[in-house]
Design a protein around this motif. Structure first.
Motif, PDB file in Angstrom:
ATOM      1  N   ALA A  24       0.830  -1.208   0.000  1.00 18.89           N
ATOM      2  CA  ALA A  24       0.000   0.000   0.000  1.00 18.89           C
ATOM      3  C   ALA A  24       0.863   1.257   0.000  1.00 18.89           C
ATOM      4  CB  ALA A  24      -0.936  -0.008   1.205  1.00 18.89           C
ATOM      5  N   LEU A  25       1.944   1.257   0.794  1.00 20.37           N
ATOM      6  CA  LEU A  25       2.846   2.408   0.820  1.00 20.37           C
ATOM      7  C   LEU A  25       3.531   2.629  -0.527  1.00 20.37           C
ATOM      8  CD1 LEU A  25       4.523   2.059   4.336  1.00 20.37           C
ATOM      9  CD2 LEU A  25       3.004   3.890   3.562  1.00 20.37           C
ATOM     10  N   LEU A  26       3.977   1.560  -1.153  1.00 21.88           N
ATOM     11  CA  LEU A  26       4.610   1.680  -2.470  1.00 21.88           C
ATOM     12  C   LEU A  26       3.623   2.195  -3.513  1.00 21.88           C
ATOM     13  CD1 LEU A  26       6.867  -1.500  -2.622  1.00 21.88           C
ATOM     14  CD2 LEU A  26       7.603   0.882  -2.526  1.00 21.88           C
ATOM     15  N   ALA A  27       2.393   1.711  -3.482  1.00 21.80           N
ATOM     16  CA  ALA A  27       1.372   2.176  -4.420  1.00 21.80           C
ATOM     17  C   ALA A  27       1.094   3.663  -4.216  1.00 21.80           C
ATOM     18  CB  ALA A  27       0.093   1.367  -4.261  1.00 21.80           C
ATOM     19  N   TYR A  28       1.030   4.103  -2.967  1.00 25.93           N
ATOM     20  CA  TYR A  28       0.787   5.513  -2.670  1.00 25.93           C
ATOM     21  C   TYR A  28       1.954   6.380  -3.149  1.00 25.93           C
ATOM     22  CZ  TYR A  28       0.210   9.857  -0.146  1.00 25.93           C
ATOM     23  OH  TYR A  28       0.103  11.188   0.161  1.00 25.93           O
ATOM     24  N   ILE A  29       3.182   5.948  -2.891  1.00 29.19           N
ATOM     25  CA  ILE A  29       4.363   6.695  -3.322  1.00 29.19           C
ATOM     26  C   ILE A  29       4.391   6.795  -4.849  1.00 29.19           C
ATOM     27  CG2 ILE A  29       6.890   6.617  -3.454  1.00 29.19           C
ATOM     28  CD1 ILE A  29       6.796   5.515  -0.550  1.00 29.19           C
ATOM     29  N   ASN A  30       4.070   5.715  -5.525  1.00 27.61           N
ATOM     30  CA  ASN A  30       4.010   5.724  -6.990  1.00 27.61           C
ATOM     31  C   ASN A  30       2.936   6.694  -7.480  1.00 27.61           C
ATOM     32  OD1 ASN A  30       4.714   4.785  -9.646  1.00 27.61           O
ATOM     33  ND2 ASN A  30       2.766   3.712  -9.631  1.00 27.61           N
ATOM     34  N   LEU A  31       1.801   6.703  -6.827  1.00 26.06           N
ATOM     35  CA  LEU A  31       0.712   7.608  -7.199  1.00 26.06           C
ATOM     36  C   LEU A  31       1.135   9.071  -7.046  1.00 26.06           C
ATOM     37  CD1 LEU A  31      -2.368   7.702  -7.954  1.00 26.06           C
ATOM     38  CD2 LEU A  31      -2.784   7.967  -5.512  1.00 26.06           C
ATOM     39  N   VAL A  32       1.875   9.375  -6.003  1.00 25.37           N
ATOM     40  CA  VAL A  32       2.308  10.749  -5.744  1.00 25.37           C
ATOM     41  C   VAL A  32       3.451  11.159  -6.681  1.00 25.37           C
ATOM     42  CG1 VAL A  32       3.422  12.234  -4.026  1.00 25.37           C
ATOM     43  CG2 VAL A  32       1.541  10.747  -3.349  1.00 25.37           C
ATOM     44  N   THR A  33       4.414  10.290  -6.909  1.00 25.51           N
ATOM     45  CA  THR A  33       5.604  10.668  -7.680  1.00 25.51           C
ATOM     46  C   THR A  33       5.437  10.519  -9.187  1.00 25.51           C
ATOM     47  OG1 THR A  33       6.558   8.454  -7.444  1.00 25.51           O
ATOM     48  CG2 THR A  33       7.187  10.126  -5.807  1.00 25.51           C
ATOM     49  N   SER A  34       4.532   9.704  -9.650  1.00 20.95           N
ATOM     50  CA  SER A  34       4.367   9.473 -11.085  1.00 20.95           C
ATOM     51  C   SER A  34       4.116  10.758 -11.876  1.00 20.95           C
ATOM     52  CB  SER A  34       3.256   8.458 -11.327  1.00 20.95           C
ATOM     53  OG  SER A  34       3.104   8.218 -12.695  1.00 20.95           O
ATOM     54  N   PRO A  35       3.199  11.622 -11.466  1.00 21.62           N
ATOM     55  CA  PRO A  35       3.006  12.866 -12.231  1.00 21.62           C
ATOM     56  C   PRO A  35       4.232  13.781 -12.196  1.00 21.62           C
ATOM     57  CG  PRO A  35       1.196  12.537 -10.676  1.00 21.62           C
ATOM     58  CD  PRO A  35       2.216  11.492 -10.404  1.00 21.62           C
ATOM     59  N   ILE A  36       4.950  13.783 -11.089  1.00 22.23           N
ATOM     60  CA  ILE A  36       6.144  14.618 -10.974  1.00 22.23           C
ATOM     61  C   ILE A  36       7.226  14.118 -11.933  1.00 22.23           C
ATOM     62  CG2 ILE A  36       8.003  15.330  -9.408  1.00 22.23           C
ATOM     63  CD1 ILE A  36       5.877  15.047  -7.123  1.00 22.23           C
ATOM     64  N   ILE A  37       7.412  12.813 -11.988  1.00 17.58           N
ATOM     65  CA  ILE A  37       8.402  12.222 -12.891  1.00 17.58           C
ATOM     66  C   ILE A  37       8.015  12.474 -14.344  1.00 17.58           C
ATOM     67  CG2 ILE A  37       9.367  10.021 -13.701  1.00 17.58           C
ATOM     68  CD1 ILE A  37       9.164   9.067 -10.737  1.00 17.58           C
ATOM     69  N   THR A  38       6.750  12.291 -14.679  1.00 20.32           N
ATOM     70  CA  THR A  38       6.278  12.526 -16.039  1.00 20.32           C
ATOM     71  C   THR A  38       6.494  13.979 -16.451  1.00 20.32           C
ATOM     72  OG1 THR A  38       4.628  10.779 -15.801  1.00 20.32           O
ATOM     73  CG2 THR A  38       4.273  12.375 -17.562  1.00 20.32           C
ATOM     74  N   GLU A  39       6.189  14.900 -15.565  1.00 20.27           N
ATOM     75  CA  GLU A  39       6.378  16.322 -15.849  1.00 20.27           C
ATOM     76  C   GLU A  39       7.859  16.650 -16.071  1.00 20.27           C
ATOM     77  OE1 GLU A  39       5.933  20.530 -13.485  1.00 20.27           O
ATOM     78  OE2 GLU A  39       4.425  18.983 -13.091  1.00 20.27           O
ATOM     79  N   ALA A  40       8.726  16.080 -15.247  1.00 22.98           N
ATOM     80  CA  ALA A  40      10.167  16.314 -15.391  1.00 22.98           C
ATOM     81  C   ALA A  40      10.683  15.748 -16.713  1.00 22.98           C
ATOM     82  CB  ALA A  40      10.921  15.705 -14.220  1.00 22.98           C
ATOM     83  N   GLU A  41      10.201  14.571 -17.105  1.00 27.52           N
ATOM     84  CA  GLU A  41      10.613  13.970 -18.373  1.00 27.52           C
ATOM     85  C   GLU A  41      10.145  14.810 -19.551  1.00 27.52           C
ATOM     86  OE1 GLU A  41       8.979  10.044 -18.111  1.00 27.52           O
ATOM     87  OE2 GLU A  41      10.756   9.243 -17.090  1.00 27.52           O
ATOM     88  N   GLU A  42       8.904  15.301 -19.489  1.00 32.21           N
ATOM     89  CA  GLU A  42       8.378  16.150 -20.561  1.00 32.21           C
ATOM     90  C   GLU A  42       9.159  17.464 -20.661  1.00 32.21           C
ATOM     91  OE1 GLU A  42       4.203  16.536 -19.759  1.00 32.21           O
ATOM     92  OE2 GLU A  42       3.794  14.461 -20.336  1.00 32.21           O
ATOM     93  N   LYS A  43       9.515  18.030 -19.526  1.00 33.24           N
ATOM     94  CA  LYS A  43      10.283  19.270 -19.520  1.00 33.24           C
ATOM     95  C   LYS A  43      11.674  19.040 -20.118  1.00 33.24           C
ATOM     96  CE  LYS A  43      12.028  22.922 -16.540  1.00 33.24           C
ATOM     97  NZ  LYS A  43      12.299  23.376 -15.200  1.00 33.24           N
ATOM     98  N   ALA A  44      12.325  17.948 -19.741  1.00 41.16           N
ATOM     99  CA  ALA A  44      13.649  17.631 -20.278  1.00 41.16           C
ATOM    100  C   ALA A  44      13.575  17.396 -21.787  1.00 41.16           C
ATOM    101  CB  ALA A  44      14.235  16.410 -19.579  1.00 41.16           C
ATOM    102  N   ALA A  45      12.526  16.723 -22.249  1.00 40.23           N
ATOM    103  CA  ALA A  45      12.361  16.478 -23.685  1.00 40.23           C
ATOM    104  C   ALA A  45      12.130  17.789 -24.432  1.00 40.23           C
ATOM    105  CB  ALA A  45      11.202  15.512 -23.919  1.00 40.23           C
ATOM    106  N   ALA A  46      11.329  18.680 -23.866  1.00 42.20           N
ATOM    107  CA  ALA A  46      11.076  19.979 -24.506  1.00 42.20           C
ATOM    108  C   ALA A  46      12.358  20.808 -24.576  1.00 42.20           C
ATOM    109  CB  ALA A  46       9.992  20.736 -23.742  1.00 42.20           C
ATOM    110  N   GLU A  47      13.163  20.768 -23.513  1.00 40.78           N
ATOM    111  CA  GLU A  47      14.437  21.492 -23.510  1.00 40.78           C
ATOM    112  C   GLU A  47      15.398  20.916 -24.548  1.00 40.78           C
ATOM    113  OE1 GLU A  47      15.764  21.248 -19.457  1.00 40.78           O
ATOM    114  OE2 GLU A  47      14.392  22.826 -18.797  1.00 40.78           O
TER     115      GLU A  47
END
Length: 177
Positions: A24-47
């Motif tokens: 449950a803790l791992l699922a929650y951490i994934n839920l919280v960090t997934s959008p942050i990681i996706t946003e960082a990847e999109e920003k790096a790709a745009a740069e």
């Protein structure tokens, strides 16, 4: 020695509870960090896109068929400055992921290595200067003027093959315009 049921069931129940809590803790951490990681990847790709095609103001992902096998994605600059190609190729040490910006006149503005697993000190030189700068200003007609890195011809040839794929794709997307 006979164990009673309580001695057998209790450790199993405790381990099952621990596993459920950790899951449950791992699922929650994934839920919280997934959008942050996706946003960082999109920003790096745009740069990266903006770096290899500096005159572009923004990009649109194109859906083009029959592109060379090295081409993974194609982006068109919204101000018609050119195209950016995301490429993959097989080097000596494994897959290489590259990005290449081609101006609207068909010349390469810049290429970069996004990731690779080439041998340190040899094949990894394809990600460094002065090797990458050899491609600046090259076209489909002049791409063969690029020199390979001595001792790393497999990596160099793989890099060149991917860039040739981008130049071939440029001609395809330019015609599809």
């Amino acid at each position: 020695m006979k164990k009673n049921v309580k001695e057998i069931i209790t450790p199993i129940a405790v381990l099952a509870c621990i596993c459920l809590v950790v899951t449950a803790l791992l699922a929650y951490i994934n839920l919280v960090t997934s959008p942050i990681i996706t946003e960082a990847e999109e920003k790096a790709a745009a740069e990266a896109r903006a770096e290899v095609l500096s005159e572009a103001d923004s990009f649109t992902l194109l859906d083009v068929e029959n592109l060379p096998e090295e081409v993974v994605e194609v982006y068109k600059a919204d101000n018609d400055a050119g195209y950016v190609f995301i490429l993959t190729t097989k080097g000596y040490g494994g897959d290489m992921k590259l990005i290449c910006g081609i101006k609207s006149d068909g010349t390469i503005e810049k290429s970069q290595t996004l990731s690779h697993s080439e041998t340190s000190g040899l094949g990894s030189k394809t990600a460094d200067e002065p090797y990458r700068s050899q491609y600046v200003g090259k076209t489909a007609d002049t791409i063969n003027e690029v020199d390979a890195i001595s001792g790393a011809t497999i990596s160099s040839n793989a890099y060149k093959k991917a860039i040739k794929g981008a130049l071939d794709a440029y001609n395809i997307v330019k015609e599809a315009k």
